[in-house]
Structure formats: C-alpha cells, structure tokens
Design an enzyme around this catalytic site. Structure first.
Site, PDB file in Angstrom:
ATOM      1  N   LYS A  23      13.704 -27.287  14.332  1.00  0.00           N
ATOM      2  CA  LYS A  23      12.921 -26.223  14.974  1.00  0.00           C
ATOM      3  C   LYS A  23      13.648 -24.879  14.872  1.00  0.00           C
ATOM      4  O   LYS A  23      13.009 -23.833  14.748  1.00  0.00           O
ATOM      5  CB  LYS A  23      12.688 -26.582  16.444  1.00  0.00           C
ATOM      6  N   ASN A  24      14.975 -24.906  14.917  1.00  0.00           N
ATOM      7  CA  ASN A  24      15.695 -23.634  14.911  1.00  0.00           C
ATOM      8  C   ASN A  24      16.006 -23.126  13.501  1.00  0.00           C
ATOM      9  O   ASN A  24      16.715 -22.141  13.344  1.00  0.00           O
ATOM     10  CB  ASN A  24      16.965 -23.743  15.769  1.00  0.00           C
ATOM     11  N   ARG A  97       9.893 -16.768  20.466  1.00  0.00           N
ATOM     12  CA  ARG A  97      10.808 -15.632  20.287  1.00  0.00           C
ATOM     13  C   ARG A  97      10.988 -15.282  18.809  1.00  0.00           C
ATOM     14  O   ARG A  97      11.697 -14.358  18.456  1.00  0.00           O
ATOM     15  CB  ARG A  97      12.178 -15.971  20.887  1.00  0.00           C
ATOM     16  N   CYS A 121      11.841 -19.853  26.111  1.00  0.00           N
ATOM     17  CA  CYS A 121      12.121 -20.647  27.300  1.00  0.00           C
ATOM     18  C   CYS A 121      12.730 -19.801  28.411  1.00  0.00           C
ATOM     19  O   CYS A 121      13.498 -18.880  28.146  1.00  0.00           O
ATOM     20  CB  CYS A 121      13.077 -21.775  26.939  1.00  0.00           C
ATOM     21  N   ASP A 311      21.841 -26.591  23.738  1.00  0.00           N
ATOM     22  CA  ASP A 311      20.594 -27.366  23.736  1.00  0.00           C
ATOM     23  C   ASP A 311      20.819 -28.869  23.949  1.00  0.00           C
ATOM     24  O   ASP A 311      19.882 -29.612  24.197  1.00  0.00           O
ATOM     25  CB  ASP A 311      19.838 -27.157  22.411  1.00  0.00           C
ATOM     26  N   VAL A 333      26.626 -20.387  27.449  1.00  0.00           N
ATOM     27  CA  VAL A 333      25.753 -19.664  26.507  1.00  0.00           C
ATOM     28  C   VAL A 333      24.604 -18.959  27.228  1.00  0.00           C
ATOM     29  O   VAL A 333      24.313 -17.789  26.965  1.00  0.00           O
ATOM     30  CB  VAL A 333      25.228 -20.618  25.413  1.00  0.00           C
TER      31      VAL A 333
HETATM   32  N1  EPU Z   1      21.704 -12.377  23.792  1.00  0.00           N
HETATM   33  C1  EPU Z   1      21.753 -11.085  24.269  1.00  0.00           C
HETATM   34  N2  EPU Z   1      21.079 -10.124  23.594  1.00  0.00           N
HETATM   35  C2  EPU Z   1      20.361 -10.398  22.451  1.00  0.00           C
HETATM   36  C3  EPU Z   1      20.320 -11.727  21.973  1.00  0.00           C
HETATM   37  C4  EPU Z   1      21.012 -12.697  22.669  1.00  0.00           C
HETATM   38  O1  EPU Z   1      22.403 -10.818  25.295  1.00  0.00           O
HETATM   39  O2  EPU Z   1      19.761  -9.468  21.880  1.00  0.00           O
HETATM   40  C5  EPU Z   1      22.404 -13.446  24.546  1.00  0.00           C
HETATM   41  C6  EPU Z   1      21.422 -14.465  25.120  1.00  0.00           C
HETATM   42  O3  EPU Z   1      20.842 -14.024  26.314  1.00  0.00           O
HETATM   43  C7  EPU Z   1      22.283 -15.691  25.271  1.00  0.00           C
HETATM   44  C8  EPU Z   1      23.252 -15.567  24.081  1.00  0.00           C
HETATM   45  O4  EPU Z   1      23.215 -14.209  23.656  1.00  0.00           O
HETATM   46  O5  EPU Z   1      23.012 -15.619  26.474  1.00  0.00           O
HETATM   47  C9  EPU Z   1      22.943 -16.466  22.915  1.00  0.00           C
HETATM   48  O6  EPU Z   1      21.608 -16.250  22.489  1.00  0.00           O
HETATM   49  P1  EPU Z   1      21.181 -16.450  20.965  1.00  0.00           P
HETATM   50  O7  EPU Z   1      20.731 -15.138  20.413  1.00  0.00           O
HETATM   51  O8  EPU Z   1      22.262 -17.171  20.259  1.00  0.00           O
HETATM   52  O9  EPU Z   1      19.927 -17.397  21.124  1.00  0.00           O
HETATM   53  P2  EPU Z   1      18.539 -17.336  20.365  1.00  0.00           P
HETATM   54  O10 EPU Z   1      18.722 -16.963  18.947  1.00  0.00           O
HETATM   55  O11 EPU Z   1      17.559 -16.569  21.178  1.00  0.00           O
HETATM   56  C10 EPU Z   1      18.611 -19.782  19.482  1.00  0.00           C
HETATM   57  C11 EPU Z   1      17.770 -20.995  19.672  1.00  0.00           C
HETATM   58  C12 EPU Z   1      17.971 -21.553  21.044  1.00  0.00           C
HETATM   59  C13 EPU Z   1      19.452 -21.900  21.208  1.00  0.00           C
HETATM   60  C14 EPU Z   1      20.299 -20.650  20.968  1.00  0.00           C
HETATM   61  C15 EPU Z   1      21.781 -20.906  21.042  1.00  0.00           C
HETATM   62  C16 EPU Z   1      15.892 -20.527  18.247  1.00  0.00           C
HETATM   63  C17 EPU Z   1      14.450 -20.249  18.131  1.00  0.00           C
HETATM   64  N3  EPU Z   1      16.379 -20.649  19.483  1.00  0.00           N
HETATM   65  O12 EPU Z   1      18.141 -18.848  20.442  1.00  0.00           O
HETATM   66  O13 EPU Z   1      17.210 -22.734  21.138  1.00  0.00           O
HETATM   67  O14 EPU Z   1      19.683 -22.367  22.504  1.00  0.00           O
HETATM   68  O15 EPU Z   1      19.983 -20.118  19.667  1.00  0.00           O
HETATM   69  O16 EPU Z   1      22.176 -21.778  20.048  1.00  0.00           O
HETATM   70  O17 EPU Z   1      16.596 -20.694  17.257  1.00  0.00           O
HETATM   71  C18 EPU Z   1      16.053 -24.418  22.230  1.00  0.00           C
HETATM   72  O18 EPU Z   1      15.964 -24.947  21.106  1.00  0.00           O
HETATM   73  O19 EPU Z   1      15.691 -24.972  23.296  1.00  0.00           O
HETATM   74  C19 EPU Z   1      16.598 -23.077  22.309  1.00  0.00           C
HETATM   75  C20 EPU Z   1      16.528 -22.327  23.403  1.00  0.00           C
END
Ligand code: EPU
Length: 444
Positions: A23-24, A97, A121, A311, A333
């Site tokens: 999914k990611n 997202r 989420c 996750d 995280v």
């Molecule tokens: N963050 C910021 N500002 C930003 C972006 C992120 O402060 O502009 C912070 C977030 O709030 C968080 C941290 O950085 O505290 C990490 O966020 P990250 O950007 O790594 O997460 P993401 O890209 O939004 C993806 C996965 C998530 C997974 C995270 C961490 C996807 C679609 N989602 O999210 O997956 O938990 O990376 O590995 O790829 C899930 O599968 O349930 C899920 C939430």
C-alpha cells in the site's frame, strides 16, 4: 454508511493467505507514471481504497488507467495529461494523503497542481509543511485557495540542496518525484530509506532517472529531460504481513503469509522471535505461529527504517497484552498513535499511556504533552465489545483483539481497514474466523 462486522471470538486463525503489492508503494508508483512519455505497467497491484483514489485522480488528469481483468495489472498512459477542475479533484481525493505527491509530476506534465485539503489516518496532526518547503526549494509557488492549495512553477522546477528536519517518507518521495525531471542536481540530506522508497527509486530508474542512494541518509538525483514508462512488480506489503503475524500470535493461530519477503521484515522478525512467536521462512512466504506456552514481554521503540516500523506497533501491542509481564512501547514517529488502546482497555487489556519518553531514543514528542509511551501488562483475557474503527492499523488491531476475545464483538467503520488490507474479510474467512458482514449503518 458503513458495514458492520460481527466477530465471534476465540477461534485461532489458521491457514494460508497471500499479500500483494505494498500500500505504501503502489499508489506512488502510479503517480510516477505521470512523469513518463509512454505507458507504464504496474504488477502485483492490490485491490485497496488508495489504489482506487489514485486511479480516479489520474483519470481526472487525463491519464488512462486500464486494469487487466485477470491479474489486476495496471497500464497507465500519461500522454494526454491535462488540467482537472479543483472541485472534481476534491470530490475524488477521499481520505487519502497521496494527492500531495502529485505535485511534482503534475508540474512537470502540465505546469500546475491543485491539492485538496488532505485526509489520512487520524494518528497525529500529519502536517504537510515538509512537502511545501521542499516544493518551494525547487522553485514552486504555493498559494492557498479555497479547499486546498494551488502549486505552479513559472520557471520550471530547479534542482536544489534540501535537508529534511526528520526522515519523512512522504517528503522524501516528494523530492524524488520532483527532482528526477528538475533542471540540474538535487541533493537530499536526512532522507527516509524505507524499502518502499527504494522500490520507488527502482521504478524511477527504470524510467530513466539517475538516482544515487548514498550513506548517511543522503540521496543525489541528477535531473533528466525525459523519462519513459516502466514495467514493475510492486514489492510485497510488509506492513500487512506483520499485521497477520501479530494476528497469529494474538489468536494462538498459525498463518502462512504467501508473498511475504524476509528481507524487508528483518527488524519485525527479530521482535516477533523475542516475543516468542514461531516462524518458518520459506521461499514463497513466511509461516507465523503461536508455538504454545507463554509469550514474552519486551521494551520497544518505533523508529524510521531500519528501526521498528510504526505501522507494526498497533497489532503487536495486542500481542503484548497477552505476554507474561510488563512491556513498554515508545512511539517516536507519530505523536498520537495510541488512541486505539482505549478500546483494547474496554476489552480487558491492561495498558497505561504516559506523556514521558519511556525509551532511549530522543523523541520529538517528549516534553509536549503527547501520550506516546505505553505500558502494557499481561496476560489479560480479552472480551468482545462494540468497536468503531479509528484508523487503519488501529482498526486491524481491534479486529484481532475481537478475534481472540471471548464473546461477540460488533465492529463498525470497517471500510477504513479496506484502505490497506486487501479483501480482509475474505482472508479472515479463509483462516477460519467466525465473522460475518452485515449491511450498512450510519457511522457514529
Ligand atoms: N511530518 C511533518 N511534516 C510533514 C510530513 C511529515 O511533520 O510535512 C511528520 C509526521 O507528522 C510524522 C513524521 O513526520 O510525525 C513521519 O511522517 P511521514 O512523512 O514519514 O509519513 P507519511 O509519508 O505521511 C507514510 C505511510 C504511513 C507510515 C509513515 C511512516 C503512506 C501512504 N503512508 O506516511 O503509513 O506510517 O510513512 O513510515 O505511505 C499506514 O500505512 O497505516 C500509514 C499511516
């Protein structure tokens, strides 16, 4: 309206299921197709909500997305990419997202992007400041508009030296998807290096990109003028695999996860073994099982890759509620990823949340009033309850708690689980769970 899943617990899950593309990764590989000047083919695509959302968004932008009726492979042709109306984009973005990742590819393809206010989420604030800063450093102009943001780049995107304040998965992907066709060289310091990111880099390299992953979280990208389409098989979903592994432990079951790949699960496998889980790693997948006897408590911190993935935390916490003794989990995280424990406590689990960092990794949430450490004492017998799914992984955790509990649980909001777990009710049935889905009720 959302369906209700009735779970009669106490049946060990046992049997064979398979996992497909992550999914990611999959939605992001779909977005990458926009960068090509010929069609791309993506294999191992799961039937999950995020794939539907990105399909709609790409189609709105003139990308043809054809699904093979037999194996589900996607052929994505971006050659007629065009602007879409912001109202329609907003209507199709759903809770995902992923739309923020369309920025770079859309700017390269059609010169502008509209990104609706984002969902995802509810596990913390989930800001997009890193994304917007990255885009500005490439020379993009970001304007707030009703219902979202408009992004353009009058002079095109220019390579930049970018340093992320935290190794964000999404922001790293934003850099990759923007830099491959930007003018000149981009150096990204503080990059995330999750396996899904490496797989996205593999996709981009197949398209003609020049990307070097260096030591110390540094990625160097030399912009190229044109990219072609790709043929790629998505890496398997390691997060879904870890969820089923925890389900096997919690229900005292035995699950063979076909398609699971050891290489991307090494940290999880170590932890699973320390808790006392049994496993056989085979060529075509991994068998996870409860070997009988007691499970062991442990002290755990979530972290970016190669650490213990956030996750994996929620399903594992349910398993720890059945271990003999006190476990400590420090979530580093997301600031708010323990909301799901409230329902577990109602079901009989013994879990206390704390604001302090109960771990050795310096964490961004320490002095900021977030209940991001959990103390779990077990084993605590679980009993069925009425549950409304709060988020993807939290929802799956509730589900496995209900499957192990005595009595009946009614789970509402299960559509959220479909966002990341392909055909999960069918898989549950195949594993012998005593569940049935009934027609919709209004969500609370
Ligand atoms: N963050 C910021 N500002 C930003 C972006 C992120 O402060 O502009 C912070 C977030 O709030 C968080 C941290 O950085 O505290 C990490 O966020 P990250 O950007 O790594 O997460 P993401 O890209 O939004 C993806 C996965 C998530 C997974 C995270 C961490 C996807 C679609 N989602 O999210 O997956 O938990 O990376 O590995 O790829 C899930 O599968 O349930 C899920 C939430």
């Amino acid at each position: 309206m959302s369906s209700v899943l009735t779970v009669r617990g106490g049946v060990p899950l046992s049997g064979r299921i398979s996992v497909r593309g992550a999914k990611n990764l999959v939605p992001k590989a779909m977005v990458a197709a926009l960068l090509g000047d010929s069609p791309s083919v993506l294999r191992n695509v799961p039937e999950i909500k995020d794939v539907e959302v990105v399909t709609s968004l790409l189609q709105l932008h003139g990308v043809s997305v054809l699904k093979d009726p037999i194996n589900g492979d996607l052929t994505l042709d971006p050659q007629n990419a065009t602007t879409a109306s912001s109202t329609e984009i907003d209507a199709h973005a759903g809770d995902s997202r992923i739309p923020i990742l369309l920025c770079g590819p859309l700017i390269h393809a059609i010169g502008e992007a509209f990104i609706p206010d984002l969902g995802g989420c509810k596990i913390g604030d989930r800001p997009i400041d890193f994304h917007l800063n990255v885009l500005r450093q490439f020379g993009a102009v970001v304007e707030k508009r009703p219902g979202g943001i408009h992004i353009s780049a009058p002079k095109g995107l220019q390579g930049a030296k970018i340093s992320l304040p935290y190794p964000s998965v999404g922001a790293t992907e934003q850099v990759l998807l923007s830099a491959t066709k930007a003018e000149g060289i981009t150096e990204l310091i503080g990059a995330a290096v999750e396996p899904e990111i490496i797989d996205l880099i593999a996709v981009l390299q197949k398209m003609g990109a020049i990307i070097n992953v260096q030591s110390e979280r540094t990625i160097r990208i030399e912009g190229v003028k044109n990219l072609s389409g790709y043929l790629h098989r998505a890496l398997p979903d390691r997060n879904e695999t870890a969820s089923w592994a925890s389900a096997a432990l919690v229900t005292r079951g035995d699950i063979f996860v076909e398609g699971a790949a050891q290489r991307d699960l090494m940290t999880f496998i170590n932890t699973f073994r320390k808790v006392g889980g049994g496993m056989d790693i085979e060529e075509d997948g991994i068998r996870f099982y409860h070997p009988g006897g007691k499970l062991n408590p442990l002290v755990l911190e979530t972290d970016v890759h190669p650490g213990f993935m956030t996750d994996w935390q929620q399903p594992l916490v349910v398993a720890l509620s059945q271990a003999e003794g006190v476990s400590i989990v420090h979530e580093t995280v997301y600031e708010n990823r323990f909301g799901f424990t409230k329902a577990l406590v109602r079901m009989g689990a013994n879990i206390q949340l704390h604001r302090e960092c109960l771990g050795s990794t310096p964490c961004r949430f320490g002095q900021r009033n977030f209940r991001h450490s959990a103390v779990i004492s077990g084993p605590a017998p679980l009993r069925g309850a009425d549950i409304d799914v709060p988020d993807l992984r939290g929802g799956f955790s509730h589900l496995i708690a209900a499957l192990a509990a005595t009595g009946t649980s009614r789970v509402t909001g299960i559509d959220v689980i479909n966002r990341g777990y392909e055909r999960f009710t069918e898989k549950l049935a195949a594993l012998g769970a005593d569940v049935d889905v009934s027609a919709g009720v209004a969500r609370r």
